[in-house]
Enzyme design. Structure first.
Site, PDB file in Angstrom:
ATOM      1  N   HIS A 174       0.817  -1.217   0.000  1.00  0.00           N
ATOM      2  CA  HIS A 174       0.000   0.000   0.000  1.00  0.00           C
ATOM      3  C   HIS A 174       0.854   1.271   0.000  1.00  0.00           C
ATOM      4  O   HIS A 174       0.345   2.357  -0.267  1.00  0.00           O
ATOM      5  CB  HIS A 174      -0.995  -0.012   1.176  1.00  0.00           C
ATOM      6  CG  HIS A 174      -0.403   0.299   2.508  1.00  0.00           C
ATOM      7  ND1 HIS A 174      -0.201  -0.657   3.482  1.00  0.00           N
ATOM      8  CD2 HIS A 174       0.012   1.469   3.065  1.00  0.00           C
ATOM      9  CE1 HIS A 174       0.305  -0.091   4.564  1.00  0.00           C
ATOM     10  NE2 HIS A 174       0.455   1.192   4.333  1.00  0.00           N
ATOM     11  N   ASP A 221      -0.550  -7.510   1.395  1.00  0.00           N
ATOM     12  CA  ASP A 221       0.082  -6.195   1.493  1.00  0.00           C
ATOM     13  C   ASP A 221       1.599  -6.349   1.605  1.00  0.00           C
ATOM     14  O   ASP A 221       2.190  -6.167   2.667  1.00  0.00           O
ATOM     15  CB  ASP A 221      -0.483  -5.454   2.716  1.00  0.00           C
ATOM     16  CG  ASP A 221      -0.085  -3.993   2.752  1.00  0.00           C
ATOM     17  OD1 ASP A 221       0.416  -3.488   1.734  1.00  0.00           O
ATOM     18  OD2 ASP A 221      -0.282  -3.354   3.807  1.00  0.00           O
ATOM     19  N   SER A 236       4.326   2.674   7.844  1.00  0.00           N
ATOM     20  CA  SER A 236       3.953   1.371   7.296  1.00  0.00           C
ATOM     21  C   SER A 236       5.139   0.731   6.581  1.00  0.00           C
ATOM     22  O   SER A 236       6.078   1.402   6.178  1.00  0.00           O
ATOM     23  CB  SER A 236       2.807   1.529   6.293  1.00  0.00           C
ATOM     24  OG  SER A 236       1.587   1.697   6.956  1.00  0.00           O
TER      25      SER A 236
END
Length: 305
Positions: free
Chosen positions: A77, A133, A219
């Site tokens: 992402h 992801d 992230s």
């Protein structure tokens, strides 16, 4: 057992009702403590090159983990262009990777800045469920095996049992300093109960009491268990919220995918990267630097003698 599940369900309903946002990505470490890059030498800062060329340190947007001399493992992402499925990934030339530095806005003599030659995001990454992801970032240079600071991190070949304590780390705090926290892996059945359904490709870790977690700002960063890359910081509900452990991409689930993608990369191929906004590349591939330095050194010797 039935009454326990009913109690958990009631608590979950009230907690969800109070949650301001359903899903948070781009996580930072909260409830942790500052560490130096020597503690997590495999961690890198992934940055938007446009902003980095305007002001160093302003482009940080995700983290990653070095897993080979030219490959960084991160979250898909971080690179997805929009919320469409299948996902479209941004041009690799939009990114730079900074390794070997504890602080976002400063370098030391052992820090390295790498251009990105290729981004391989999982072909089945879903922007709404955040399943699959995971992405591999192929650098346009190589990291020496015996670099003074930067090290690669071995991959976990199997899931660790519930209760295993693991470390998470990142720069996503107000001081932009590298922080680390310790979180326990939770039972997959409990995770599936909390989040209605959690696939085997994801694991959750953290304290049900909250307070220590990953949140906005970092992230793609590592969750390390017993010295192995076990998870990728992916998403969660709010930051360190009671009863909602953070969710991580399960590395062991993607071992075959990582091996397949890595074997498809040409480690001997280096592209000459174009500049953005009329600015030249931040650095040349290391091999080219060696050649240039050697030529300059020979020219200097000839001039002296």
């Amino acid at each position: 057992m039935f009454y326990y599940q009913m109690l958990m369900a009631v608590q979950l309903c009230f907690t969800v009702a109070a949650a301001p946002e359903p899903i948070e990505t781009h996580a930072k470490v909260v409830g942790g403590y500052p560490v130096g890059i020597d503690v997590v030498p495999f961690q890198v800062s992934i940055r938007l090159r446009y902003y980095e060329e305007l002001e160093f340190g302003s482009g940080h947007m995700c983290s990653g983990s070095v897993i080979s001399q030219r490959v960084v493992c991160s979250a898909a992402h971080c690179f997805a262009e929009n919320d469409t499925y299948p996902a479209q990934y941004r041009d690799p030339e939009n990114y730079v990777v900074v390794a070997g530095s504890s602080h976002i806005q400063s370098l030391n003599r052992f820090s390295e800045v790498y251009l990105v030659q290729e981004i391989i995001g999982h072909e089945r990454y879903h922007p709404y469920t955040l399943e699959n992801d995971i992405a591999l970032v192929f650098l346009n240079s190589f990291i020496p095996y015996h670099h003074f600071i930067i090290r690669s991190l071995p991959l976990a070949s199997a899931a660790f049992p519930p209760g295993t304590f693991c470390s998470i780390s990142g720069w996503g705090n107000v001081y932009r300093e590298l922080h680390q926290a310790i979180v326990p892996i939770q039972d997959q059945r409990l995770c599936s109960f909390i989040y209605i359904s959690l696939p085997k490709s994801q694991i959750c870790a953290g304290y049900l009491s909250g307070g220590v977690d990953a949140c906005k700002g970092d992230s793609g960063g590592p969750m390390v268990c017993n010295g192995h890359l076990t998870g990728i910081i992916s998403w969660g509900v709010d930051c360190g919220k009671v009863f909602f452990p953070g969710v991580y991409t399960n590395i062991s689930y993607f071992l075959n995918w990582i091996t397949k993608v890595n074997s498809s990369l040409d480690y001997e191929k280096y592209l000459r990267m174009r500049g953005l906004n009329g600015v030249g590349p931040l650095m040349l591939p290391t091999i080219e630097l060696y050649v240039i330095c050697s030529v300059l050194l020979m020219a200097m010797i000839k001039t002296i003698y």
